[in-house]
Design a protein around this motif. Structure first.
Motif, PDB file in Angstrom:
ATOM      1  N   LEU A 409     -33.203  26.865  16.505  1.00  0.00           N
ATOM      2  CA  LEU A 409     -32.571  25.626  16.967  1.00  0.00           C
ATOM      3  C   LEU A 409     -31.887  25.826  18.315  1.00  0.00           C
ATOM      4  CD1 LEU A 409     -31.962  22.675  16.279  1.00  0.00           C
ATOM      5  CD2 LEU A 409     -29.879  23.460  15.125  1.00  0.00           C
ATOM      6  N   LYS A 410     -31.262  26.970  18.498  1.00  0.00           N
ATOM      7  CA  LYS A 410     -30.598  27.272  19.771  1.00  0.00           C
ATOM      8  C   LYS A 410     -31.606  27.260  20.922  1.00  0.00           C
ATOM      9  CE  LYS A 410     -27.842  30.836  22.089  1.00  0.00           C
ATOM     10  NZ  LYS A 410     -27.240  32.183  21.973  1.00  0.00           N
ATOM     11  N   GLN A 411     -32.762  27.874  20.703  1.00  0.00           N
ATOM     12  CA  GLN A 411     -33.786  27.909  21.752  1.00  0.00           C
ATOM     13  C   GLN A 411     -34.299  26.498  22.047  1.00  0.00           C
ATOM     14  OE1 GLN A 411     -34.513  30.900  23.257  1.00  0.00           O
ATOM     15  NE2 GLN A 411     -33.012  31.804  21.866  1.00  0.00           N
ATOM     16  N   TYR A 412     -34.565  25.703  20.993  1.00  0.00           N
ATOM     17  CA  TYR A 412     -35.071  24.345  21.182  1.00  0.00           C
ATOM     18  C   TYR A 412     -34.063  23.475  21.934  1.00  0.00           C
ATOM     19  CZ  TYR A 412     -38.587  25.471  17.567  1.00  0.00           C
ATOM     20  OH  TYR A 412     -39.609  26.024  16.856  1.00  0.00           O
ATOM     21  N   GLU A 413     -32.787  23.620  21.589  1.00  0.00           N
ATOM     22  CA  GLU A 413     -31.760  22.794  22.243  1.00  0.00           C
ATOM     23  C   GLU A 413     -31.619  23.153  23.722  1.00  0.00           C
ATOM     24  OE1 GLU A 413     -28.434  23.483  19.669  1.00  0.00           O
ATOM     25  OE2 GLU A 413     -28.856  21.696  18.439  1.00  0.00           O
ATOM     26  N   GLN A 414     -31.740  24.443  24.047  1.00  0.00           N
ATOM     27  CA  GLN A 414     -31.714  24.847  25.462  1.00  0.00           C
ATOM     28  C   GLN A 414     -32.921  24.263  26.204  1.00  0.00           C
ATOM     29  OE1 GLN A 414     -30.982  29.066  26.307  1.00  0.00           O
ATOM     30  NE2 GLN A 414     -30.089  29.276  24.272  1.00  0.00           N
ATOM     31  N   ALA A 415     -34.087  24.312  25.557  1.00  0.00           N
ATOM     32  CA  ALA A 415     -35.296  23.763  26.173  1.00  0.00           C
ATOM     33  C   ALA A 415     -35.143  22.259  26.390  1.00  0.00           C
ATOM     34  CB  ALA A 415     -36.510  24.049  25.290  1.00  0.00           C
ATOM     35  N   LEU A 416     -34.579  21.559  25.415  1.00  0.00           N
ATOM     36  CA  LEU A 416     -34.388  20.116  25.539  1.00  0.00           C
ATOM     37  C   LEU A 416     -33.442  19.781  26.684  1.00  0.00           C
ATOM     38  CD1 LEU A 416     -34.894  17.279  24.422  1.00  0.00           C
ATOM     39  CD2 LEU A 416     -32.994  17.642  22.831  1.00  0.00           C
ATOM     40  N   ALA A 417     -32.372  20.550  26.825  1.00  0.00           N
ATOM     41  CA  ALA A 417     -31.406  20.306  27.899  1.00  0.00           C
ATOM     42  C   ALA A 417     -32.063  20.467  29.265  1.00  0.00           C
ATOM     43  CB  ALA A 417     -30.215  21.255  27.763  1.00  0.00           C
ATOM     44  N   ILE A 418     -32.897  21.485  29.418  1.00  0.00           N
ATOM     45  CA  ILE A 418     -33.586  21.707  30.695  1.00  0.00           C
ATOM     46  C   ILE A 418     -34.553  20.568  30.979  1.00  0.00           C
ATOM     47  CG2 ILE A 418     -35.270  23.172  31.893  1.00  0.00           C
ATOM     48  CD1 ILE A 418     -33.961  25.574  30.506  1.00  0.00           C
ATOM     49  N   ALA A 419     -35.320  20.163  29.964  1.00  0.00           N
ATOM     50  CA  ALA A 419     -36.296  19.085  30.151  1.00  0.00           C
ATOM     51  C   ALA A 419     -35.608  17.796  30.597  1.00  0.00           C
ATOM     52  CB  ALA A 419     -37.085  18.849  28.860  1.00  0.00           C
ATOM     53  N   LYS A 420     -34.477  17.459  29.990  1.00  0.00           N
ATOM     54  CA  LYS A 420     -33.747  16.261  30.391  1.00  0.00           C
ATOM     55  C   LYS A 420     -33.203  16.406  31.804  1.00  0.00           C
ATOM     56  CE  LYS A 420     -32.256  14.663  25.804  1.00  0.00           C
ATOM     57  NZ  LYS A 420     -31.082  14.456  24.919  1.00  0.00           N
ATOM     58  N   GLU A 421     -32.722  17.586  32.128  1.00  0.00           N
ATOM     59  CA  GLU A 421     -32.137  17.836  33.451  1.00  0.00           C
ATOM     60  C   GLU A 421     -33.145  17.611  34.567  1.00  0.00           C
ATOM     61  OE1 GLU A 421     -30.875  21.802  35.974  1.00  0.00           O
ATOM     62  OE2 GLU A 421     -30.603  21.825  33.811  1.00  0.00           O
ATOM     63  N   ILE A 422     -34.375  18.056  34.367  1.00  0.00           N
ATOM     64  CA  ILE A 422     -35.367  17.987  35.448  1.00  0.00           C
ATOM     65  C   ILE A 422     -36.336  16.825  35.277  1.00  0.00           C
ATOM     66  CG2 ILE A 422     -35.214  20.479  35.803  1.00  0.00           C
ATOM     67  CD1 ILE A 422     -37.915  20.776  34.407  1.00  0.00           C
ATOM     68  N   GLY A 423     -36.181  16.011  34.220  1.00  0.00           N
ATOM     69  CA  GLY A 423     -37.048  14.863  34.026  1.00  0.00           C
ATOM     70  C   GLY A 423     -38.448  15.202  33.552  1.00  0.00           C
ATOM     71  N   ASP A 424     -38.589  16.275  32.768  1.00  0.00           N
ATOM     72  CA  ASP A 424     -39.891  16.706  32.258  1.00  0.00           C
ATOM     73  C   ASP A 424     -40.155  16.001  30.925  1.00  0.00           C
ATOM     74  OD1 ASP A 424     -42.126  17.994  31.347  1.00  0.00           O
ATOM     75  OD2 ASP A 424     -41.209  19.972  31.182  1.00  0.00           O
ATOM     76  N   LYS A 425     -40.909  14.892  30.963  1.00  0.00           N
ATOM     77  CA  LYS A 425     -41.144  14.109  29.747  1.00  0.00           C
ATOM     78  C   LYS A 425     -41.900  14.909  28.686  1.00  0.00           C
ATOM     79  CE  LYS A 425     -41.214   9.449  31.753  1.00  0.00           C
ATOM     80  NZ  LYS A 425     -42.039   8.235  31.926  1.00  0.00           N
ATOM     81  N   ALA A 426     -42.924  15.639  29.117  1.00  0.00           N
ATOM     82  CA  ALA A 426     -43.704  16.413  28.150  1.00  0.00           C
ATOM     83  C   ALA A 426     -42.824  17.467  27.485  1.00  0.00           C
ATOM     84  CB  ALA A 426     -44.898  17.061  28.835  1.00  0.00           C
ATOM     85  N   GLY A 427     -42.002  18.151  28.281  1.00  0.00           N
ATOM     86  CA  GLY A 427     -41.107  19.158  27.732  1.00  0.00           C
ATOM     87  C   GLY A 427     -40.077  18.550  26.797  1.00  0.00           C
ATOM     88  N   GLU A 428     -39.553  17.374  27.162  1.00  0.00           N
ATOM     89  CA  GLU A 428     -38.568  16.716  26.309  1.00  0.00           C
ATOM     90  C   GLU A 428     -39.208  16.290  24.988  1.00  0.00           C
ATOM     91  OE1 GLU A 428     -35.539  12.860  26.220  1.00  0.00           O
ATOM     92  OE2 GLU A 428     -36.596  13.349  28.077  1.00  0.00           O
ATOM     93  N   ALA A 429     -40.421  15.748  25.040  1.00  0.00           N
ATOM     94  CA  ALA A 429     -41.109  15.345  23.812  1.00  0.00           C
ATOM     95  C   ALA A 429     -41.354  16.549  22.907  1.00  0.00           C
ATOM     96  CB  ALA A 429     -42.429  14.662  24.153  1.00  0.00           C
ATOM     97  N   ASP A 430     -41.773  17.661  23.521  1.00  0.00           N
ATOM     98  CA  ASP A 430     -42.062  18.871  22.752  1.00  0.00           C
ATOM     99  C   ASP A 430     -40.800  19.391  22.064  1.00  0.00           C
ATOM    100  OD1 ASP A 430     -43.572  20.945  21.742  1.00  0.00           O
ATOM    101  OD2 ASP A 430     -43.426  22.161  23.551  1.00  0.00           O
ATOM    102  N   ALA A 431     -39.719  19.535  22.825  1.00  0.00           N
ATOM    103  CA  ALA A 431     -38.479  20.075  22.268  1.00  0.00           C
ATOM    104  C   ALA A 431     -37.877  19.120  21.239  1.00  0.00           C
ATOM    105  CB  ALA A 431     -37.481  20.360  23.384  1.00  0.00           C
ATOM    106  N   SER A 432     -37.898  17.813  21.530  1.00  0.00           N
ATOM    107  CA  SER A 432     -37.366  16.835  20.577  1.00  0.00           C
ATOM    108  C   SER A 432     -38.133  16.893  19.258  1.00  0.00           C
ATOM    109  CB  SER A 432     -37.448  15.424  21.166  1.00  0.00           C
ATOM    110  OG  SER A 432     -36.604  15.280  22.280  1.00  0.00           O
ATOM    111  N   GLY A 433     -39.449  16.968  19.371  1.00  0.00           N
ATOM    112  CA  GLY A 433     -40.267  17.034  18.162  1.00  0.00           C
ATOM    113  C   GLY A 433     -39.978  18.280  17.344  1.00  0.00           C
ATOM    114  N   LYS A 434     -39.830  19.408  18.012  1.00  0.00           N
ATOM    115  CA  LYS A 434     -39.570  20.662  17.297  1.00  0.00           C
ATOM    116  C   LYS A 434     -38.203  20.633  16.611  1.00  0.00           C
ATOM    117  CE  LYS A 434     -42.608  23.869  19.751  1.00  0.00           C
ATOM    118  NZ  LYS A 434     -43.551  22.869  20.234  1.00  0.00           N
ATOM    119  N   ILE A 435     -37.194  20.087  17.277  1.00  0.00           N
ATOM    120  CA  ILE A 435     -35.881  19.976  16.651  1.00  0.00           C
ATOM    121  C   ILE A 435     -35.950  19.049  15.437  1.00  0.00           C
ATOM    122  CG2 ILE A 435     -33.513  19.142  16.960  1.00  0.00           C
ATOM    123  CD1 ILE A 435     -33.738  20.016  19.911  1.00  0.00           C
TER     124      ILE A 435
END
Length: 483
Positions: A409-435
């Motif tokens: 969960l810690k890794q996924y939440e860090q990934a989600l924060a980065i995706a939101k920060e840089i506007g990476d929709k694919a990354g945000e969808a991936d991390a959100s789904g995994k969480i």
């Protein structure tokens, strides 16, 4: 989304741009001997290095990015100082202001330097206004003033880039483009492109698109075919980053024939690679492989090793997603060898990540994690924020498979924060789904629902091939939550 292990493949090509901003931390406790070592290694003064640390502290750059960011700032610092030596003004007061600005930069007084450069720019602008009144007889002098004004803007832009103020840098580049004399269209295209690059870095896609389109219009006006193809490619990458694959493909299919017409082999290879990545993202693997094989033949013919490495990796990714792990590993290892031969750190990081994906699929979790850690170390070094998030997602999946849900969960939440920060929709969808799926697996459906819902929302925007499955998961969770 879900149990799909993300494999980076080759990076999408954009003609400009390179770095991203770090995450926020507190200040650093650097011992004197290490400080002195940095001074020697970077070739700067004590006061300059002190000012670099202030920049890093103000931007809250984490300590593990310290060495790479110091080298980056030192490079930009020296580049900026060299500009002051190379570019002079006919106006003694402007020259004096720039000399003072150079000294202020050397003293670490960046706000003062910006103000001095602003004064130089404003003085040039005032002179421009005066000269326009007698344009016929003073056209040559006016043009010099306009170029000087533009140069001041570029210097301000580079000063802002050195401090990771990309939005402000883009503003200054646009001022530079506006300040140029009418006939300097190629320089205007370059400045618009630099502004677009800075906005692309911080995912201001609409503004970046506007600037790239302005540049494209000028390139078509002056018949700059190679630059036109480059801009079409850049525009395609903005649409690709937003998940608008049909539009991205349309622009690439405009770029490719131009490259073929003018014999730009590198441009052809890039276009073929980028087209393949869009078909890959849409799940059309046979068509993606067709374009990749064409690209690989071309890279080999022109001995373009970086392009060869990225295409080998992309071919590996096709075999990987289809379950042929032996073939995937063969291509990934070939790509890794090429990247190390030419010292392509970006490629090396990507290929290590992709090799880890193969080991993960074979349940060799320790080997997968080892390769991911090597990949992550390189991403920290080069500031690759987008792919750092993807690697965190991959690491989370390994921890989850090993039963350590807290670490996952810690890794996924860090990934989600980065995706939101840089506007990476694919990354945000991936991390959100995994969480969301992790919470669902733990029986916490109320926590899972908003994450799965967000993933579905983003996947709908991107024509994602896993959208149907994601919708089914969301519907099942909502049904269970009904009273």
């Amino acid at each position: 989304m879900g149990d799909q292990f993300h494999s980076g493949g080759g990076e999408q090509n954009i003609a400009q741009g390179q770095n991203a901003i770090g995450k926020q931390v507190n200040n650093y406790g650097i011992p004197p001997e290490l400080f002195a070592q940095y001074v020697r290694d970077l070739g700067v003064t004590d006061s300059a290095l002190t000012s670099f640390f202030k920049i890093l502290e103000q931007e809250k750059v984490p300590s593990w990015e310290l060495a790479s960011k110091l080298r980056e700032i030192a490079f930009r610092y020296k580049e900026l100082l060299l500009r002051f030596e190379a570019v002079t003004s006919d106006d003694p007061q402007v020259q004096a202001l720039k000399d003072q600005a150079k000294q202020a930069i050397e003293n670490g007084e960046y706000d003062r330097a910006d103000e001095l450069l602003n004064q130089a720019k404003e003085r040039d602008r005032a002179a421009v206004a005066t000269l326009k009144a007698s344009l016929a007889e003073q056209q040559a002098a006016l043009e010099k003033r306009q170029l000087s004004e533009a140069q001041s803007c570029v210097e301000q832009a580079k000063l802002q880039e050195m401090q990771y103020h990309y939005e402000k840098a883009a503003e200054y580049y646009q001022e530079a483009a506006a300040a140029l004399p009418e006939g300097h269209k190629r320089e205007r295209v370059d400045y618009l492109g630099s502004a677009g690059e800075n906005l692309y870095r911080i995912a201001h896609y609409a503004e970046a698109l506007r600037l790239f389109e302005q540049g494209l219009s000028i390139e078509r006006e002056i018949g700059a075919r190679k630059e036109e193809a480059r801009s079409l490619n850049n525009i395609s990458q903005i649409y690709d980053a937003q998940g608008e694959y049909s539009k991205a493909l349309d622009y690439l299919e405009q770029s490719l024939p131009i490259c073929q017409e003018i014999g730009d082999n590198e441009g052809i290879g890039i276009a073929l690679n980028n087209i393949s990545q869009i078909y890959h993202a849409k799940g059309d693997y046979p068509k993606a492989l067709t374009y990749l094989e064409q690209s690989l033949v071309l890279w080999r013919e022109i001995n373009h090793k970086e392009g060869k490495g990225r295409t080998l990796s992309n071919i590996g990714a096709i075999y990987d997603v289809q379950g042929d792990h032996a073939a995937a590993l063969k291509y990934y290892e070939q790509a890794l060898a090429v990247s190390r031969e030419i010292k392509d750190k970006q490629g090396e990081s990507t290929y290590l990540n992709n090799i880890s994906a193969v080991y993960y699929a074979q349940d060799k979790h320790d080997a997968a994690l080892e390769h991911l850690e090597q990949s992550m170390a390189i991403k920290h070094q080069i500031g690759d924020r987008r792919n750092e998030g993807r690697t965190l997602n991959n690491m989370g999946m390994i921890y989850e498979d090993k039963g350590d849900c807290t670490a996952a969960l810690k890794q996924y939440e860090q990934a989600l924060a980065i995706a939101k920060e840089i506007g990476d929709k694919a990354g945000e969808a991936d991390a959100s789904g995994k969480i969301g799926l992790l919470y669902a697996k733990q029986g916490e459906l109320a926590k899972a629902e908003p994450y799965i819902s967000r993933a579905v929302e983003l996947m709908e925007q991107m024509e994602h091939p896993d959208l149907k499955a994601a919708r089914e998961v969301l519907a099942a969770i909502r049904a269970k939550l009904q009273p």
